[in-house]
Motif scaffolding. Sequence first.
Motif, mmCIF file in Angstrom:
data_model
loop_
_atom_site.group_PDB
_atom_site.id
_atom_site.type_symbol
_atom_site.label_atom_id
_atom_site.label_comp_id
_atom_site.label_asym_id
_atom_site.label_seq_id
_atom_site.Cartn_x
_atom_site.Cartn_y
_atom_site.Cartn_z
ATOM 1 N N CYS A 1 -77.065 89.903 -9.244
ATOM 2 C CA CYS A 1 -76.382 90.822 -10.702
ATOM 3 C C CYS A 1 -76.477 90.279 -11.441
ATOM 4 O O CYS A 1 -75.031 89.386 -11.796
ATOM 5 N N LEU A 2 -76.986 90.591 -12.189
ATOM 6 C CA LEU A 2 -77.669 90.132 -13.320
ATOM 7 C C LEU A 2 -75.991 90.409 -14.544
ATOM 8 O O LEU A 2 -76.546 89.556 -15.877
ATOM 9 N N CYS B 1 -77.546 84.437 -13.272
ATOM 10 C CA CYS B 1 -75.868 85.121 -13.383
ATOM 11 C C CYS B 1 -75.981 84.132 -14.945
ATOM 12 O O CYS B 1 -74.749 83.539 -14.278
#
Length: 583
Positions: free
Chosen positions: A136-137, A159
């Motif tokens: 979930c960058l 992240c």
Amino acid sequence: MDRILKAARTSGSLNLSNRSLRDVPNEVYKNFDEAGEGDKWWEAVDLQKLILAHNNIEKLKEDLRNLPLLTVLNVSHNKLSELPAAIGELHMLKSLDVSFNSIMKIPDEIGSATALVKFDCSSNQLKELPSSLGRCLNLSDFKASNNCITSLPEDLADCSKMSKLDVEGNKLTVLSNNLIASWTMLTELIASKNLLNGMPETIGSLSHLIRLDLHQNRILSIPSSISGCCSLAEFYMGNNALSALPAELGKLSKLGTLDLHSNQLKEYCVEACQLRLSVLDLSNNSLSGLPPEIGKMTTLRKLLLTGNPLRTLRSSLVNGPTPALLKYLRSRLPENEDSEASTTKEDLITMATRLSVTSKELSLEGMNLSAIPSEIWEAGEITKLDLSRNSIQELPPELSSCASLQTLILSRNKIKDWPDAILTSLSSLSCLKLDNNPLRQVPSDGFKDIPMLQILDLSYNIASLPENPPFSSLPHLQELYLRRMQLREAPTDILRLQQLQILDLSQNSLQSIPEGFKNLTSLTELDLSDNNISALPPELGLLEPSLQALRLDGNPLRSIRRTILDRGTKAVLKYLKDKIPEN
């Protein structure tokens, strides 16, 4: 329920919070595929925002995948023990709140929700986090406090947009150097109430960090690299095992609050006396003395020293006012170092202005100002300005340049004229507090330039409202405070405020309440205390269950028995609802 679902078909937003639901209605999972009778199918939109908070929901079905355009999902405060794998199929999801449940594991599929920006899984029963979360960058705001997590997956290093991290109240023993070094955009790091035995050496790479809270751990020392946290304004290290402070601490020029209570400090290093702090907590340590240089820290408003074996200071000084203690310490300096400085108004203004550069919030509350000092216009893009409890009579034209201002607090001043020339330029303003001023009158078009306002307080400005105040110019208003304004009737324009949640009409001269209040369906608090109301319209009962607090004390109510009033809001609303004629 049908009315709410119908409205959601056209708005794309559905709020079913506080409805004692045990299951999510099937119509929700169907994404309103079946148009209701009389509905125009071509006006229907896919569900984008779903709020299911504060219910008794035990399970989310895999049918959640039928809501592919969902951007916000809030299922906090329920009874969930797991999340469906289908959560990973919500590729548009930006905000997910599953806090205050009984979830034991976050599914690996969460990593496929790659649009996720904000994720709150706090107050569950998690022992670990999936490494897939690292995919979930865009994740920038992550809260996983009050669980049983023992370590953070290294994949979270990917992240890189992380700006806020809260992992308070877990069982973490280490924050890895790699993770901290990867989160260079962090502004807030909260890892208090864990089992940390040290701070990572890479902490100095967090040059944007404003708030660092590591209190109640087992940390033995602060690394010298802390000097790299050049934006740090608040540093909480209470309840650890510190025995000394690094000299580099004195380089944190933006630091305003330093909490070191309940450690094992034997001395406060002279280098840290260069800090321009407003709060310094050294209570419950092993200090036997203080460097006299602390006396030169003239910005200190609060210096806490109780619980130390101080032998060189009288207890009356230790427990007395901070300015007196600082003055005494200055007197112990060699003559050529004794600056007869005192905590001046100018010092405090300079300090507050400097802190606002990072926090974007500036407070000059209670400084007895009659005018706004020019220094504040150098503080950059301020979003919150608190000028309350001063003697300001008018606002300077320079305030118009603060286009980013969202909160303006002018309470308890001497402002007589409505500042319409200033408000014209403050189109982003969401909170305006002008209570306790001698305002003459609000112009009939006084609100037209601040349409985004969400909070307005005009209390204690007696007789300052025009005959028909144009509250409908404020369609986003959520809180309205009109306490003690000699109102004889409720302004009718209030009835058009569909987003209003809090309304305070207390201490006025109201004799009745319009039936139209039943249409204020978002209202959660209504204060009608200390008026002359003798009866309430039964239709007010239709505001149940959204209305949580109805205050009626100090009214000559004759139509409702005292026994019902004493049982509180729910009982009163039920009584009123039962009085509505059936037809």
